[in-house]
Design a protein around this motif. Structure first.
Motif, mmCIF file in Angstrom:
data_model
loop_
_atom_site.group_PDB
_atom_site.id
_atom_site.type_symbol
_atom_site.label_atom_id
_atom_site.label_comp_id
_atom_site.label_asym_id
_atom_site.label_seq_id
_atom_site.Cartn_x
_atom_site.Cartn_y
_atom_site.Cartn_z
ATOM 1 N N GLN A 118 0.844 -1.196 0.000
ATOM 2 C CA GLN A 118 0.000 0.000 0.000
ATOM 3 C C GLN A 118 0.875 1.240 0.000
ATOM 4 N N ASP A 119 0.233 2.387 -0.219
ATOM 5 C CA ASP A 119 0.932 3.663 -0.133
ATOM 6 C C ASP A 119 0.696 4.265 1.245
ATOM 7 N N LEU A 120 1.674 5.017 1.715
ATOM 8 C CA LEU A 120 1.572 5.663 3.023
ATOM 9 C C LEU A 120 1.810 7.157 2.888
ATOM 10 N N PHE A 121 0.998 7.937 3.613
ATOM 11 C CA PHE A 121 1.281 9.354 3.777
ATOM 12 C C PHE A 121 2.212 9.499 4.980
ATOM 13 N N ILE A 122 3.313 10.211 4.815
ATOM 14 C CA ILE A 122 4.142 10.584 5.950
ATOM 15 C C ILE A 122 3.713 12.003 6.327
ATOM 16 N N VAL A 123 3.129 12.125 7.505
ATOM 17 C CA VAL A 123 2.524 13.401 7.915
ATOM 18 C C VAL A 123 3.327 13.991 9.073
ATOM 19 N N GLU A 124 3.727 15.234 8.896
ATOM 20 C CA GLU A 124 4.446 15.942 9.956
ATOM 21 C C GLU A 124 3.453 16.638 10.863
ATOM 22 N N ARG A 125 3.530 16.314 12.162
ATOM 23 C CA ARG A 125 2.633 16.935 13.140
ATOM 24 C C ARG A 125 3.128 18.333 13.504
ATOM 25 N N PRO A 126 2.277 19.152 14.095
ATOM 26 C CA PRO A 126 2.696 20.501 14.498
ATOM 27 C C PRO A 126 3.884 20.505 15.467
ATOM 28 N N ASP A 127 4.028 19.424 16.262
ATOM 29 C CA ASP A 127 5.137 19.369 17.219
ATOM 30 C C ASP A 127 6.415 18.831 16.590
ATOM 31 N N GLY A 128 6.390 18.557 15.264
ATOM 32 C CA GLY A 128 7.582 18.063 14.587
ATOM 33 C C GLY A 128 7.668 16.556 14.476
ATOM 34 N N SER A 129 6.815 15.824 15.195
ATOM 35 C CA SER A 129 6.809 14.373 15.102
ATOM 36 C C SER A 129 6.126 13.952 13.798
#
Length: 204
Positions: free
Chosen positions: A126-137
């Protein structure tokens, strides 16, 4: 516009074939015989695809002028880059090019802000979104209809309906680690205080 459509892996056999990590939803178009691709590093290319086939679930390509294993190994880790019209869109309305999805804001169906898409990882399953959170994680979100019910390019956002634990677990782990660190610090302070009291009693 240039888009990365694949990454060359290890050599396969002795006749110049290489395995390819596919990074496009349209491999038959972008990675078909006759396609001429730019490369990163640029000095390696351009490369013209001579033949392609699928073997044990992996795409195998042979490039013009690469006829043996030594030549194939020299291409390892090279990125394959296709020239794509920025106005072009996939034929299937449910498919998107990576450049359309990059930097979209990610929100839940309830309107909670999760972060911003910084990378799309194309895995075999499958494909994955790599999402950056507001805290940098970072958090990884599978790009499947059950979890990502809506992509709104006009509003520049991806709407997600995450199952329990997909988002919360990572936060819980961070909180747990912080609690453990704080607990350790509190225990140390208590121990120091106790030793101080004992020393004071001894002096008395």
């Amino acid at each position: 516009m240039q888009l990365v459509v694949g990454r060359i892996g290890r050599a396969h056999g002795i006749k110049g074939e290489v395995t390819v990590e596919v990074r496009t939803d349209e491999p038959e178009l972008r990675l078909g015989p006759g396609a001429v691709l730019a490369t990163d590093p640029a000095a390696t290319g351009p490369l013209t695809i001579e033949t392609g086939r699928v073997h044990s679930g992996r795409l195998l390509l042979r490039f013009a002028g690469v006829t043996d294993r030594t030549g194939a190994e020299a291409l390892r880790n090279t990125l394959l880059i296709a020239e794509v019209d920025p106005e072009e869109v996939p034929e299937d309305p449910e498919e998107y090019y990576d450049h359309q999805l990059m930097d979209l804001d990610v929100v839940t169906v309830d309107g909670a802000e999760i972060g911003r898409i910084t990378e799309i990882s194309h895995l075999p399953s499958q494909d994955l979104f790599i999402v950056e959170r507001p805290d940098g994680s970072e958090v990884m979100i599978p790009f499947v209809a059950e979890i990502v019910p809506e992509i709104d390019l006009e509003a520049q956002r991806a709407v997600i309906d995450p199952p329990p634990g997909l988002i919360d677990d990572s936060q819980a782990e961070i909180a747990s680690a912080r609690d453990a660190e704080q607990g350790g610090a509190d225990a140390k302070q208590d121990a120091d205080a106790e030793r101080g009291a004992e020393a004071k009693q001894g002096d008395a």
